[in-house]
Scaffold this motif. Structure first.
Motif, PDB file in Angstrom:
ATOM      1  N   THR A 391       0.842  -1.197   0.000  1.00  0.00           N
ATOM      2  CA  THR A 391       0.000   0.000   0.000  1.00  0.00           C
ATOM      3  C   THR A 391       0.876   1.246   0.000  1.00  0.00           C
ATOM      4  O   THR A 391       0.616   2.206  -0.723  1.00  0.00           O
ATOM      5  N   LEU A 392       1.937   1.194   0.817  1.00  0.00           N
ATOM      6  CA  LEU A 392       2.852   2.339   0.855  1.00  0.00           C
ATOM      7  C   LEU A 392       3.493   2.566  -0.513  1.00  0.00           C
ATOM      8  O   LEU A 392       3.573   3.690  -1.002  1.00  0.00           O
ATOM      9  N   GLN A 394       2.387   1.693  -3.421  1.00  0.00           N
ATOM     10  CA  GLN A 394       1.433   2.159  -4.436  1.00  0.00           C
ATOM     11  C   GLN A 394       1.099   3.632  -4.256  1.00  0.00           C
ATOM     12  O   GLN A 394       0.673   4.294  -5.202  1.00  0.00           O
ATOM     13  N   ASN A 395       1.252   4.094  -3.016  1.00  0.00           N
ATOM     14  CA  ASN A 395       1.182   5.526  -2.770  1.00  0.00           C
ATOM     15  C   ASN A 395      -0.141   6.184  -3.166  1.00  0.00           C
ATOM     16  O   ASN A 395      -0.167   7.283  -3.701  1.00  0.00           O
ATOM     17  N   HIS A 396      -1.229   5.491  -2.893  1.00  0.00           N
ATOM     18  CA  HIS A 396      -2.555   6.048  -3.221  1.00  0.00           C
ATOM     19  C   HIS A 396      -3.354   6.254  -1.950  1.00  0.00           C
ATOM     20  O   HIS A 396      -4.388   5.627  -1.776  1.00  0.00           O
ATOM     21  N   TYR A 397      -2.837   7.056  -1.051  1.00  0.00           N
ATOM     22  CA  TYR A 397      -3.595   7.233   0.193  1.00  0.00           C
ATOM     23  C   TYR A 397      -3.631   8.692   0.624  1.00  0.00           C
ATOM     24  O   TYR A 397      -3.816   9.008   1.790  1.00  0.00           O
ATOM     25  N   ASP A 398      -3.460   9.544  -0.366  1.00  0.00           N
ATOM     26  CA  ASP A 398      -3.473  10.980  -0.081  1.00  0.00           C
ATOM     27  C   ASP A 398      -4.710  11.419   0.704  1.00  0.00           C
ATOM     28  O   ASP A 398      -4.621  12.238   1.616  1.00  0.00           O
ATOM     29  N   ASP A 399      -5.847  10.820   0.331  1.00  0.00           N
ATOM     30  CA  ASP A 399      -7.099  11.208   0.983  1.00  0.00           C
ATOM     31  C   ASP A 399      -7.038  11.051   2.492  1.00  0.00           C
ATOM     32  O   ASP A 399      -7.783  11.700   3.220  1.00  0.00           O
ATOM     33  N   TYR A 400      -6.182  10.152   2.955  1.00  0.00           N
ATOM     34  CA  TYR A 400      -6.140   9.881   4.395  1.00  0.00           C
ATOM     35  C   TYR A 400      -5.109  10.730   5.135  1.00  0.00           C
ATOM     36  O   TYR A 400      -5.085  10.741   6.361  1.00  0.00           O
ATOM     37  N   HIS A 401      -4.257  11.396   4.360  1.00  0.00           N
ATOM     38  CA  HIS A 401      -3.220  12.200   5.000  1.00  0.00           C
ATOM     39  C   HIS A 401      -3.756  13.175   6.037  1.00  0.00           C
ATOM     40  O   HIS A 401      -3.259  13.246   7.155  1.00  0.00           O
ATOM     41  N   SER A 425      -8.551  -1.169  10.860  1.00  0.00           N
ATOM     42  CA  SER A 425      -8.833  -1.710   9.532  1.00  0.00           C
ATOM     43  C   SER A 425      -8.993  -3.222   9.587  1.00  0.00           C
ATOM     44  O   SER A 425      -9.716  -3.811   8.812  1.00  0.00           O
TER      45      SER A 425
END
Ligand code: ADP
Ligand code: MG
Length: 507
Positions: A391-392, A394-401, A425
């Motif tokens: 997940t890290l 893939q770097n698609h977690y901006d929304d959670y920052h 989770s």
């Protein structure tokens, strides 16, 4: 559908036989069938040599049935078979091949009341599949006459030899008209079989299927010895990287029981056995093919003819009856050049049977220890870690920052926040009450009070199915009891269940 059916691969057959082969689920002839059936249909004597599990039964069964004149009420073909089980199975297959042509096949073997066989014989039979000893018994009594036999089959000739039937076979051969067709099928051709063929066959055509084409697959074979097979199975399922897998059980009931036990533990399994309707079976098979369930639990009979290429594991939850069955079962994996694993669970008392299977199947099955609880824990942890890393990457977690930034601004430590997020989770949110009730669950827990439970979450895996399972003495009912908020005692109301649902719907 019937219109399309012109031939079985390259082999031309009568309409009724084709229909039967289609109904049996055979899509195309196996190599030994493709090469021997046309020769046999032309009337040649044939020697067919191919490894176990390559379809030798239909290789002689199809031409034998084709040749029978169903209106003539005599025994027109005789198949000699080494064992009672094989005689029964072979007769079953011949009856299927002859189902539309109305060709009747009767198995005749020692151990069954002879009167019963005599009554069945009187009803009229076209083909006999017999073990040598019992057949001689019938010949002596005059209850079986072989004067009208036109086709003689020696099936699994090497095995009959191993079992010391050579003299009996010769005796039987002498009572059959010389004007006949003789078909001999065997996995191997030791010298005495060659000699037999020279003496009793007429210019036989020889077909040998080389080892490369064999279905005995290139796979890892291992066994686990345990008194607690179900626990053992669950552990293995949790630790092993598996794709589609088939689990074999001995009986229909055992299949049903294992389906529901696994289901109760959160695995998605489907059962396949003879009591299910065709529609039910098709439904299970469709789900399995499409990967909506990754575990198929089946009896030997139900699994026959299953043709799925990408099975990674075959698990013998019940030890197979004999080596043939073992080889058939494990032949379901490692197809089309893929690798596969075959695992066999045995109880300590079944070790001798396993040794016999190894000996007769000429194979080595390695012993392996079951994963321990701590192996399991490690494995679960590493799975979570692996997923987290991906997940890290893939770097698609901006929304959670922003969420994390806000929480950090409250003064929480980042590692604590990450751990809490992971827990949330995996386990879902728990209020304080629930938290207390399940205080002993979770990764870090290593010891505890009686009735304690450990929860393991199995995340990811290739098939994206998430499983939640628990370990140790606790049963689903107890989980509900341990949870004050659970209003009923059913599994579905337990937090575990909810949690699993949540994961499933999220995947
Ligand atoms: P052998 O005698 O060579 O050991 P069998 O005749 O017992 O092998 O066949 C092994 C399995 O393969 C059986 O379950 C049989 O029904 C199945 N089978 C045979 N021929 C075909 C085919 N053409 N297509 C699909 N399955 C087949
Ligand atoms: Mg066979």
């Amino acid at each position: 559908m019937k219109q399309e059916l012109k031939a079985f691969g390259t082999i031309e057959l009568s309409r009724k036989t084709l229909q039967a082969v289609e109904a049996m689920g055979f899509e195309e002839p196996s190599p030994i069938q493709a090469q021997t059936i046309p020769l046999a249909l032309e009337g040649h004597d044939v020697i067919g040599q191919a490894q176990t599990g390559t379809g030798k039964t239909a290789a002689f069964g199809i031409p034998t049935v084709e040749k029978v004149a169903e209106k003539v009420p005599h025994i027109q073909a005789l198949v000699l078979s080494p064992t009672r089980e094989l005689a029964i199975q072979t007769a079953e297959e011949l009856n299927k091949i002859g189902q539309f042509k109305h060709v009747r096949t009767l198995p005749v073997y020692g151990g069954q009341a002879i009167d019963r066989q005599i009554r069945a014989l009187k009803r009229g039979v076209h083909i006999i599949v017999g073990t040598p000893g019992r057949l001689i018994d019938h010949l002596n009594r005059g209850t079986i006459k072989l004067e009208e036999v036109q086709t003689l089959v020696l099936d699994e000739a090497d095995e009959m030899l191993d079992m010391g039937f050579i003299d009996d076979i010769e005796r039987i051969l002498k009572t059959i008209p010389a004007e006949r067709q003789t078909l001999l099928f065997s996995a191997t051709m030791p010298a005495p079989i060659e000699k037999l063929s020279r003496r009793y066959m007429n210019h036989p055509q020889r077909v040998t299927i080389a080892r490369e084409n064999l279905t005995v697959p290139l796979i890892d074979q291992i066994y686990y010895e345990t008194r607690e097979k179900f626990e053992g199975l669950c552990r293995v399922l949790d630790v092993e990287e598996t794709g589609k897998l088939i689990i074999f059980c001995r009986t229909k009931r055992a299949v049903d029981e294992l389906v529901s036990s696994l289901d109760a533990r959160g695995y998605s399994a489907g059962g396949l056995h003879g009591d299910l309707s065709q529609v039910q079976r098709d439904r299970v098979m469709k789900k399995f093919r499409e990967g909506r369930i990754d575990i198929l639990i089946a009896t030997d009979v139900a699994a026959r003819g299953i043709d799925i290429d990408d099975i990674t594991h075959v698990i013998n939850y019940d030890i197979p009856q004999d080596h043939e069955s073992y080889v058939h079962r494990i032949g379901r994996t490692g197809r089309a050049g893929r690798t596969g694993v075959a695992m066999t669970f045995i109880q300590p008392k079944e070790y001798r049977q396993l040794r016999l299977i190894m000996k007769l199947a000429h194979t080595k099955i390695q012993r392996r220890e079951l994963p321990t609880a701590s192996d399991l824990l490690e494995h679960q942890k590493s799975l979570v870690q692996e997923r987290l890393m991906k997940t890290l990457q893939q770097n698609h977690y901006d929304d959670y920052h922003t969420v994390i930034a806000d929480v950090a601004a409250e003064g929480y430590d980042l590692v604590d926040i990450a751990a809490a997020a992971l827990k949330l989770s995996i386990e879902g949110f728990k209020d304080a009450e629930e938290e207390q009730a399940t205080a002993s669950e979770g990764f870090g827990d290593t010891g505890g009070a009686p009735g304690m439970v450990r929860l393991f979450l199995n995340i990811g895996r290739s098939q994206k199915i998430v499983r939640r399972m628990w370990y140790g003495p606790l049963r689903p009912r107890q989980i509900s009891r341990a949870t004050p908020s659970a209003s009923s005692t059913s599994t579905t109301s337990s937090p575990l269940w909810k949690c699993r649902k949540m994961w499933l719907s999220g995947s």
